[in-house]
Scaffold this active site. Structure first.
Site, PDB file in Angstrom:
ATOM      1  N   ASP A  39       0.852  -1.196   0.000  1.00  0.00           N
ATOM      2  CA  ASP A  39       0.000   0.000   0.000  1.00  0.00           C
ATOM      3  C   ASP A  39       0.884   1.241   0.000  1.00  0.00           C
ATOM      4  OD1 ASP A  39      -2.902   1.128   1.939  1.00  0.00           O
ATOM      5  OD2 ASP A  39      -1.678   2.127   0.422  1.00  0.00           O
ATOM      6  N   ARG A 103     -14.076  -3.378  -5.969  1.00  0.00           N
ATOM      7  CA  ARG A 103     -14.881  -2.941  -7.113  1.00  0.00           C
ATOM      8  C   ARG A 103     -14.650  -3.899  -8.265  1.00  0.00           C
ATOM      9  NH1 ARG A 103     -17.587  -1.070  -4.244  1.00  0.00           N
ATOM     10  NH2 ARG A 103     -18.240   1.063  -3.775  1.00  0.00           N
ATOM     11  N   ASP A 127     -17.493  -9.861  -4.945  1.00  0.00           N
ATOM     12  CA  ASP A 127     -18.729  -9.281  -4.394  1.00  0.00           C
ATOM     13  C   ASP A 127     -19.480  -8.527  -5.491  1.00  0.00           C
ATOM     14  OD1 ASP A 127     -19.462  -7.060  -1.564  1.00  0.00           O
ATOM     15  OD2 ASP A 127     -20.308  -9.022  -2.112  1.00  0.00           O
ATOM     16  N   GLU A 131     -23.016 -10.573 -15.693  1.00  0.00           N
ATOM     17  CA  GLU A 131     -23.199 -11.649 -16.696  1.00  0.00           C
ATOM     18  C   GLU A 131     -21.881 -12.398 -16.949  1.00  0.00           C
ATOM     19  OE1 GLU A 131     -26.954 -11.164 -16.670  1.00  0.00           O
ATOM     20  OE2 GLU A 131     -25.998 -12.593 -18.046  1.00  0.00           O
ATOM     21  N   HIS A 144     -22.921  -8.463  -3.542  1.00  0.00           N
ATOM     22  CA  HIS A 144     -22.515  -7.171  -2.956  1.00  0.00           C
ATOM     23  C   HIS A 144     -22.891  -7.071  -1.483  1.00  0.00           C
ATOM     24  CE1 HIS A 144     -21.524  -2.704  -3.945  1.00  0.00           C
ATOM     25  NE2 HIS A 144     -20.982  -3.115  -2.820  1.00  0.00           N
ATOM     26  N   LEU A 145     -22.402  -8.029  -0.732  1.00  0.00           N
ATOM     27  CA  LEU A 145     -22.726  -8.081   0.706  1.00  0.00           C
ATOM     28  C   LEU A 145     -21.597  -7.561   1.584  1.00  0.00           C
ATOM     29  CD1 LEU A 145     -24.447 -11.586   1.007  1.00  0.00           C
ATOM     30  CD2 LEU A 145     -25.517  -9.298   0.972  1.00  0.00           C
ATOM     31  N   GLY A 146     -20.518  -7.107   0.945  1.00  0.00           N
ATOM     32  CA  GLY A 146     -19.324  -6.706   1.687  1.00  0.00           C
ATOM     33  C   GLY A 146     -19.616  -5.771   2.849  1.00  0.00           C
ATOM     34  N   ALA A 147     -20.590  -4.892   2.649  1.00  0.00           N
ATOM     35  CA  ALA A 147     -20.868  -3.919   3.718  1.00  0.00           C
ATOM     36  C   ALA A 147     -22.105  -4.313   4.506  1.00  0.00           C
ATOM     37  CB  ALA A 147     -21.073  -2.531   3.103  1.00  0.00           C
TER      38      ALA A 147
HETATM   39  N1  NAD Z   1     -18.071  -4.691  -1.135  1.00  0.00           N
HETATM   40  C1  NAD Z   1     -18.585  -3.688  -0.453  1.00  0.00           C
HETATM   41  O1  NAD Z   1     -19.733  -3.641  -0.095  1.00  0.00           O
HETATM   42  C2  NAD Z   1     -17.674  -2.556  -0.070  1.00  0.00           C
HETATM   43  C3  NAD Z   1     -17.913  -1.853   1.126  1.00  0.00           C
HETATM   44  C4  NAD Z   1     -17.036  -0.835   1.473  1.00  0.00           C
HETATM   45  C5  NAD Z   1     -15.982  -0.489   0.629  1.00  0.00           C
HETATM   46  N2  NAD Z   1     -15.812  -1.180  -0.524  1.00  0.00           N
HETATM   47  C6  NAD Z   1     -14.690  -0.887  -1.422  1.00  0.00           C
HETATM   48  O2  NAD Z   1     -13.526  -1.412  -0.786  1.00  0.00           O
HETATM   49  C7  NAD Z   1     -12.381  -0.632  -1.197  1.00  0.00           C
HETATM   50  C8  NAD Z   1     -11.554  -0.260   0.020  1.00  0.00           C
HETATM   51  O3  NAD Z   1     -12.389   0.466   0.892  1.00  0.00           O
HETATM   52  P1  NAD Z   1     -11.706   1.194   2.158  1.00  0.00           P
HETATM   53  O4  NAD Z   1     -12.788   1.775   2.962  1.00  0.00           O
HETATM   54  O5  NAD Z   1     -10.695   0.318   2.798  1.00  0.00           O
HETATM   55  O6  NAD Z   1     -10.957   2.373   1.356  1.00  0.00           O
HETATM   56  P2  NAD Z   1      -9.781   3.306   1.888  1.00  0.00           P
HETATM   57  O7  NAD Z   1      -9.748   4.466   0.976  1.00  0.00           O
HETATM   58  O8  NAD Z   1      -9.879   3.514   3.317  1.00  0.00           O
HETATM   59  O9  NAD Z   1      -8.467   2.399   1.670  1.00  0.00           O
HETATM   60  C9  NAD Z   1      -7.984   2.156   0.396  1.00  0.00           C
HETATM   61  C10 NAD Z   1      -6.489   1.856   0.562  1.00  0.00           C
HETATM   62  O10 NAD Z   1      -5.979   1.564  -0.743  1.00  0.00           O
HETATM   63  C11 NAD Z   1      -4.698   2.167  -0.843  1.00  0.00           C
HETATM   64  N3  NAD Z   1      -4.388   2.328  -2.264  1.00  0.00           N
HETATM   65  C12 NAD Z   1      -4.849   3.279  -3.108  1.00  0.00           C
HETATM   66  N4  NAD Z   1      -4.358   3.078  -4.357  1.00  0.00           N
HETATM   67  C13 NAD Z   1      -3.557   1.980  -4.277  1.00  0.00           C
HETATM   68  C14 NAD Z   1      -2.761   1.267  -5.209  1.00  0.00           C
HETATM   69  N5  NAD Z   1      -2.690   1.659  -6.486  1.00  0.00           N
HETATM   70  N6  NAD Z   1      -2.068   0.174  -4.786  1.00  0.00           N
HETATM   71  C15 NAD Z   1      -2.139  -0.235  -3.496  1.00  0.00           C
HETATM   72  N7  NAD Z   1      -2.880   0.402  -2.546  1.00  0.00           N
HETATM   73  C16 NAD Z   1      -3.577   1.494  -2.936  1.00  0.00           C
HETATM   74  C17 NAD Z   1      -4.830   3.490  -0.086  1.00  0.00           C
HETATM   75  O11 NAD Z   1      -3.574   3.952   0.340  1.00  0.00           O
HETATM   76  C18 NAD Z   1      -5.711   3.067   1.102  1.00  0.00           C
HETATM   77  O12 NAD Z   1      -4.941   2.663   2.214  1.00  0.00           O
HETATM   78  C19 NAD Z   1     -12.914   0.536  -1.989  1.00  0.00           C
HETATM   79  O13 NAD Z   1     -12.836   0.215  -3.372  1.00  0.00           O
HETATM   80  C20 NAD Z   1     -14.393   0.582  -1.612  1.00  0.00           C
HETATM   81  O14 NAD Z   1     -15.165   1.123  -2.635  1.00  0.00           O
HETATM   82  C21 NAD Z   1     -16.629  -2.204  -0.901  1.00  0.00           C
END
Ligand code: NAD
Length: 263
Positions: A39, A103, A127, A131, A144-147
């Site tokens: 990261d 995503r 998540d 298709e 899409h249950l992650g959250a």
């Molecule tokens: N599935 C779901 O329901 C669900 C729920 C919440 C969040 N999400 C997704 O999960 C992801 C992470 O969420 P979060 O809250 O931890 O976000 P966040 O912004 O807190 O953390 C993202 C991390 O990724 C790092 N990062 C950014 N670009 C990078 C790269 N090119 N290489 C390596 N690391 C990199 C950042 O430094 C940060 O620490 C997001 O895409 C968010 O949309 C999905």
């Protein structure tokens, strides 16, 4: 829906946003896994909360080459779009398992389908079914249950209660759906919060009204979002700790002002 006690909100007050990756890395250690993380933009809050037993990968290539399971937790940006593609898969161990709760667009689906067919990628857990993914071999789709876990729902409720409390007590705004984020460290000084149209000279008029009453501005922030703006001003009014009577009214009379609040 869980109930939130004020005590819980107070205790949670100290917790800032920690990237999911750190929480998951720590949990994976708890499962006796060797954990390596990459990261390059990690925040201080996340780093503070990351176990020191997590190994640091200096490059993403190193992480790809050394991992049996890869879970991705990056935002979708121009840099990360389709970062999981044929080139990336070629650097990975045969049979690697990839988990994507971030995503769907982080994955090049054509390349993933091919990698799953060849066995280069052993399993793809996502998540974000669609298709294409539903037709893939060895892909596991979750709707899409992650959250939608109990913990995340409780955390979301706590975050919402905390941010509302913060707004009521300090005027600071975070994660609003229609207001700009605005943060001014609260020092207990008299604070004026003005919500107004995002048009020229609003800040000038507000600050003139304040200086006309011979009050000193200790600090301020102005943020806008589309047609609207929000201004927080701390007043250095040691004298009586009270705004000069009528100042709030005077500011409310300025054309373009929507609301004014004294905190
Ligand atoms: N599935 C779901 O329901 C669900 C729920 C919440 C969040 N999400 C997704 O999960 C992801 C992470 O969420 P979060 O809250 O931890 O976000 P966040 O912004 O807190 O953390 C993202 C991390 O990724 C790092 N990062 C950014 N670009 C990078 C790269 N090119 N290489 C390596 N690391 C990199 C950042 O430094 C940060 O620490 C997001 O895409 C968010 O949309 C999905």
């Amino acid at each position: 829906m869980s109930t939130i006690t004020l005590e819980k909100v107070k205790t949670i007050k100290t917790l800032n946003h920690i990237a999911q990756s750190a929480l998951i890395a720590n949990d994976a250690l708890g499962l006796d896994m060797d954990v390596i993380g990459f990261d390059p933009f990690i925040s201080v809050d996340t780093a503070w909360n990351l176990s020191r037993n997590v190994q640091r990968a200096m490059t993403i290539e190193q992480l790809f080459a050394e991992s049996d399971f890869i879970t991705v937790h990056v935002p979708l940006t121009d840099d990360t779009r389709e970062m999981f593609n044929e080139t990336a898969f070629s650097m990975m161990k045969p049979g690697v398992h990839i988990l994507n709760f971030s995503r769907g667009e982080l994955i090049n689906e054509e390349d993933m389908a091919a990698a799953l067919n060849s066995g280069k990628v052993g399993k793809y857990i996502t998540d974000f079914p669609n298709e294409n993914v539903l037709k893939m071999n060895n892909a596991i789709s979750i709707p899409h249950l992650g959250a939608s876990t109990t913990e995340s729902e409780e955390n979301c409720a706590i975050m919402a209660a905390r941010q509302l409390k913060e707004f009521l007590e300090t005027g600071n705004i975070k994660h609003s759906v229609n207001f700009p984020n605005a943060f001014l460290p609260y020092t207990g000084k008299q604070r004026l919060a003005a919500f107004h149209h995002n048009v020229p000279n609003m800040v000038g008029q507000i600050t003139s009204a304040i200086s006309d009453d011979h009050l000193n501005i200790a600090d301020m922030v102005n943020r806008s979002r589309g047609d609207y703006a929000y201004t927080l001003i701390d007043i250095d009014s040691e004298v009586n700790k009270k705004l000069v009577p009528g100042l709030e009214e005077k500011i409310k009379q300025i054309a373009g002002i929507i609301t004014v609040r004294v905190i």
